[in-house]
Design a protein around this motif. Structure first.
Motif, PDB file in Angstrom:
ATOM      1  N   GLY A   1     -83.752 -35.456 -10.614  1.00 15.44           N
ATOM      2  CA  GLY A   1     -84.197 -35.327 -11.994  1.00 15.44           C
ATOM      3  C   GLY A   1     -83.774 -36.511 -12.843  1.00 15.44           C
ATOM      4  N   GLU A   2     -84.112 -36.441 -14.118  1.00 14.44           N
ATOM      5  CA  GLU A   2     -83.766 -37.500 -15.061  1.00 14.44           C
ATOM      6  C   GLU A   2     -82.467 -37.209 -15.814  1.00 14.44           C
ATOM      7  OE1 GLU A   2     -87.700 -39.102 -17.026  1.00 14.44           O
ATOM      8  OE2 GLU A   2     -87.915 -36.972 -16.541  1.00 14.44           O
TER       9      GLU A   2
ATOM     10  N   PRO B   1     -76.990 -36.577 -13.561  1.00 13.72           N
ATOM     11  CA  PRO B   1     -76.740 -35.261 -12.968  1.00 13.72           C
ATOM     12  C   PRO B   1     -75.839 -35.257 -11.747  1.00 13.72           C
ATOM     13  CG  PRO B   1     -79.034 -35.930 -12.679  1.00 13.72           C
ATOM     14  CD  PRO B   1     -78.423 -36.903 -13.619  1.00 13.72           C
ATOM     15  N   MET B   2     -75.920 -36.277 -10.905  1.00 16.10           N
ATOM     16  CA  MET B   2     -75.065 -36.287  -9.720  1.00 16.10           C
ATOM     17  C   MET B   2     -73.596 -36.456 -10.102  1.00 16.10           C
ATOM     18  SD  MET B   2     -77.467 -38.234  -6.909  1.00 16.10           S
ATOM     19  CE  MET B   2     -78.161 -39.415  -8.072  1.00 16.10           C
ATOM     20  N   LEU B   3     -73.357 -37.204 -11.170  1.00 12.55           N
ATOM     21  CA  LEU B   3     -71.982 -37.312 -11.668  1.00 12.55           C
ATOM     22  C   LEU B   3     -71.513 -35.984 -12.255  1.00 12.55           C
ATOM     23  CD1 LEU B   3     -71.973 -40.847 -13.376  1.00 12.55           C
ATOM     24  CD2 LEU B   3     -70.928 -40.181 -11.198  1.00 12.55           C
ATOM     25  N   VAL B   4     -72.413 -35.253 -12.910  1.00 17.67           N
ATOM     26  CA  VAL B   4     -72.053 -33.931 -13.433  1.00 17.67           C
ATOM     27  C   VAL B   4     -71.580 -33.038 -12.296  1.00 17.67           C
ATOM     28  CG1 VAL B   4     -72.919 -31.837 -14.523  1.00 17.67           C
ATOM     29  CG2 VAL B   4     -73.621 -34.059 -15.410  1.00 17.67           C
ATOM     30  N   VAL B   5     -72.357 -32.979 -11.216  1.00 15.04           N
ATOM     31  CA  VAL B   5     -71.996 -32.125 -10.081  1.00 15.04           C
ATOM     32  C   VAL B   5     -70.651 -32.543  -9.495  1.00 15.04           C
ATOM     33  CG1 VAL B   5     -72.649 -31.424  -7.751  1.00 15.04           C
ATOM     34  CG2 VAL B   5     -74.393 -31.590  -9.529  1.00 15.04           C
ATOM     35  N   ALA B   6     -70.505 -33.841  -9.231  1.00 17.81           N
ATOM     36  CA  ALA B   6     -69.283 -34.321  -8.592  1.00 17.81           C
ATOM     37  C   ALA B   6     -68.047 -34.010  -9.434  1.00 17.81           C
ATOM     38  CB  ALA B   6     -69.382 -35.819  -8.327  1.00 17.81           C
ATOM     39  N   HIS B   7     -68.119 -34.266 -10.724  1.00 17.50           N
ATOM     40  CA  HIS B   7     -66.931 -34.089 -11.566  1.00 17.50           C
ATOM     41  C   HIS B   7     -66.675 -32.630 -11.915  1.00 17.50           C
ATOM     42  CE1 HIS B   7     -65.729 -38.226 -12.034  1.00 17.50           C
ATOM     43  NE2 HIS B   7     -66.981 -38.579 -12.302  1.00 17.50           N
ATOM     44  N   LEU B   8     -67.724 -31.829 -12.138  1.00 17.67           N
ATOM     45  CA  LEU B   8     -67.483 -30.412 -12.397  1.00 17.67           C
ATOM     46  C   LEU B   8     -66.830 -29.748 -11.190  1.00 17.67           C
ATOM     47  CD1 LEU B   8     -70.582 -29.054 -14.377  1.00 17.67           C
ATOM     48  CD2 LEU B   8     -68.258 -29.421 -15.213  1.00 17.67           C
ATOM     49  N   LEU B   9     -67.268 -30.106  -9.989  1.00 21.01           N
ATOM     50  CA  LEU B   9     -66.649 -29.520  -8.799  1.00 21.01           C
ATOM     51  C   LEU B   9     -65.239 -30.052  -8.580  1.00 21.01           C
ATOM     52  CD1 LEU B   9     -69.686 -29.317  -6.343  1.00 21.01           C
ATOM     53  CD2 LEU B   9     -68.540 -27.463  -7.548  1.00 21.01           C
ATOM     54  N   ARG B  10     -65.010 -31.303  -8.929  1.00 22.75           N
ATOM     55  CA  ARG B  10     -63.633 -31.820  -8.847  1.00 22.75           C
ATOM     56  C   ARG B  10     -62.730 -31.060  -9.820  1.00 22.75           C
ATOM     57  NH1 ARG B  10     -60.910 -34.993 -12.040  1.00 22.75           N
ATOM     58  NH2 ARG B  10     -62.776 -35.706 -13.156  1.00 22.75           N
ATOM     59  N   LEU B  11     -63.203 -30.862 -11.047  1.00 21.06           N
ATOM     60  CA  LEU B  11     -62.422 -30.119 -12.033  1.00 21.06           C
ATOM     61  C   LEU B  11     -62.232 -28.669 -11.595  1.00 21.06           C
ATOM     62  CD1 LEU B  11     -64.120 -31.572 -15.231  1.00 21.06           C
ATOM     63  CD2 LEU B  11     -61.764 -32.016 -14.490  1.00 21.06           C
ATOM     64  N   ALA B  12     -63.257 -28.086 -10.970  1.00 20.87           N
ATOM     65  CA  ALA B  12     -63.122 -26.726 -10.453  1.00 20.87           C
ATOM     66  C   ALA B  12     -62.072 -26.661  -9.350  1.00 20.87           C
ATOM     67  CB  ALA B  12     -64.477 -26.231  -9.932  1.00 20.87           C
TER      68      ALA B  12
ATOM     69  N   PHE C   1     -92.746 -36.175  -9.597  1.00 23.94           N
ATOM     70  CA  PHE C   1     -92.415 -37.556  -9.240  1.00 23.94           C
ATOM     71  C   PHE C   1     -91.818 -38.281 -10.439  1.00 23.94           C
ATOM     72  CE2 PHE C   1     -95.692 -36.429  -6.217  1.00 23.94           C
ATOM     73  CZ  PHE C   1     -95.257 -37.006  -5.036  1.00 23.94           C
ATOM     74  N   ILE C   2     -90.984 -39.262 -10.154  1.00 18.78           N
ATOM     75  CA  ILE C   2     -90.434 -40.160 -11.174  1.00 18.78           C
ATOM     76  C   ILE C   2     -90.565 -41.593 -10.667  1.00 18.78           C
ATOM     77  CG2 ILE C   2     -88.344 -40.902 -12.388  1.00 18.78           C
ATOM     78  CD1 ILE C   2     -87.441 -38.002 -12.390  1.00 18.78           C
ATOM     79  N   LEU C   3     -91.026 -42.470 -11.542  1.00 19.82           N
ATOM     80  CA  LEU C   3     -91.066 -43.908 -11.272  1.00 19.82           C
ATOM     81  C   LEU C   3     -89.855 -44.577 -11.910  1.00 19.82           C
ATOM     82  CD1 LEU C   3     -94.801 -44.784 -11.990  1.00 19.82           C
ATOM     83  CD2 LEU C   3     -93.608 -45.252  -9.859  1.00 19.82           C
ATOM     84  N   VAL C   4     -89.311 -45.588 -11.232  1.00 21.42           N
ATOM     85  CA  VAL C   4     -88.166 -46.343 -11.751  1.00 21.42           C
ATOM     86  C   VAL C   4     -88.564 -47.813 -11.810  1.00 21.42           C
ATOM     87  CG1 VAL C   4     -85.717 -46.880 -11.489  1.00 21.42           C
ATOM     88  CG2 VAL C   4     -86.626 -44.712 -10.612  1.00 21.42           C
ATOM     89  N   THR C   5     -88.434 -48.427 -12.992  1.00 24.47           N
ATOM     90  CA  THR C   5     -88.822 -49.830 -13.144  1.00 24.47           C
ATOM     91  C   THR C   5     -87.652 -50.764 -12.868  1.00 24.47           C
ATOM     92  OG1 THR C   5     -88.205 -50.173 -15.463  1.00 24.47           O
ATOM     93  CG2 THR C   5     -90.332 -49.080 -15.030  1.00 24.47           C
TER      94      THR C   5
END
Length: 385
Positions: free
Chosen positions: A44-45, A147-158, A223-227
């Motif tokens: 996601g974005e 979002p991937m940083l959200v997952v990584a850090h929330l689980l680390r804090l958990a 889909f998402i395009l990245v420039t």
């Protein structure tokens, strides 16, 4: 290994639920069949939006989640690159602008901050916008995270609060005592638990099937395009066309595209948004990607000269009534759900996690969970699966 709560799924919703449940003093085990954020959360974005929500339970949850992101999770905001950039919704025609103005009236009544933007003010917000647009609305509450940083850090804090996380561990069934769910069977062994939370995202329907209950979560591909990187603040806000709101609320299975364009801290531009129900088909659609590019150029003509570096896709966890499934399942006591957030899972995850933790701890949730009840779907919905 035993737990008060087993969370099935280590995406952003599962991570938020695990974090808040751990803070509430529950012994939490997270099980994930793949890698952390390996599903929809990595595709996601990272949008935290109120602008695309119509009056109703989802907007209530979005506003509540905004409060949790900014207050409860505010001290950690830098860990996941929280950016309160605001959203600019633009209309190409007077008719579209009238509909946008009508939507904003209802949103303001619910507590959304909206500023009307006249035709000649649009380029004060975004200098590179096409000059032919009719007007727009600015939503200062819209924000973005990685979002991937959200997952990584929330689980680390958990984990720091006592939670355990087991990746490459697939749930294959449920432990039962009569109708009551008392834990999970996994490829790494059984885990008895006081409660099990189905936070498996797009695959939550399959997890529910293992418990012999029906939750109609279906995949909706996008889909998402990245420039290539551009100078900082070339595009300052999240910018999207007014028809995006209608596409989000649509149940049409066919391809729908509406331009969504925003910059990142690295200078790349993210371009969406497409929606179609094609199961879990991961084939890249030239039609979808080409249409996204054309519509983005119509909004920002300067993008015609910008190269696209890559494209990626993901599957939104779609429910037929466009509301997530949140709360205990009376058909299988001990089983809870936090899934079906479609394209809003990143933004709604914080509020969902806090509400689930409150309810699991026996407290009155800050929001009424009735509109999100797992058993709200009529039996006839089974024909859709």
């Amino acid at each position: 290994m035993t737990a008060d709560l087993v969370v099935v799924g280590a995406g952003v919703v599962g991570a938020a639920c695990a974090y808040f449940a751990s803070l509430a003093g529950l012994r939490v085990v997270v099980v994930e069949r793949g890698a952390l954020a390996g599903g929809t959360s990595s595709a996601g974005e990272g949008n935290l939006l109120v602008s695309d929500k119509e009056e109703g339970p989802e907007l209530d949850l979005a506003l509540y989640s905004q409060r949790i992101w900014r207050e409860d999770l505010g001290p950690h905001a830098g860990l996941w690159e929280f950016e309160s950039k605001g959203g600019l919704v633009v209309a190409a025609s007077d008719e579209g602008l009238a509909s946008l103005r009508e939507l904003s009236v209802h949103q303001r009544r619910c507590g959304v901050e909206v500023r009307d933007v006249a035709r000649d003010e649009l380029r004060d917000h975004e200098p590179h916008l096409s000059p032919g647009l009719a007007g727009g609305a600015f939503y200062p509450q819209d924000a973005q995270v990685q979002p991937m940083l959200v997952v990584a850090h929330l689980l680390r804090l958990a984990r720091e609060a006592g939670a355990r996380v087991r990746t490459r561990t697939e749930v294959t069934g449920f432990l039962r005592d009569g109708d009551r769910v008392t834990g999970v069977r996994t490829t790494g062994g059984d885990i008895p638990a006081g409660a099990v939370l189905n936070a498996a995202g797009t695959w939550a329907g399959g997890v529910a099937d293992l418990a012999r209950v029906h939750v109609p979560v279906l995949p909706r591909r996008g889909f998402i395009l990245v420039t290539e990187p551009l100078p900082a603040r070339t595009i300052r806000h999240k910018v999207y066309a007014a028809e995006y709101v209608g596409d989000v609320a649509s149940s049409d299975a066919a391809l729908q595209t509406s331009p969504v364009v925003e910059g990142t801290g690295a200078g790349t531009i993210l371009i969406g948004s497409s929606r179609e129900r094609v199961g879990f088909d991961r084939t890249v659609s030239a039609k979808a990607v080409g249409t996204l590019a054309a519509k983005a150029i119509a909004l920002f003509p300067m993008l015609r000269e910008v190269r696209a570096m890559r494209t990626y896709l993901g599957f939104r966890p779609y429910c037929p009534d466009h509301l997530p499934v949140i709360g205990p399942d009376p058909r299988a006591p001990g089983l809870w759900h936090a899934c079906g957030h479609e394209g809003a899972g990143i933004g709604l995850s914080a509020g969902t996690g806090r509400l689930i933790a409150q309810a699991l701890a026996g407290d009155e949730p800050d929001l009424d969970l009735t509109p999100f009840a797992p058993d709200r779907f009529p039996v006839a919905e089974e024909a859709l699966r």
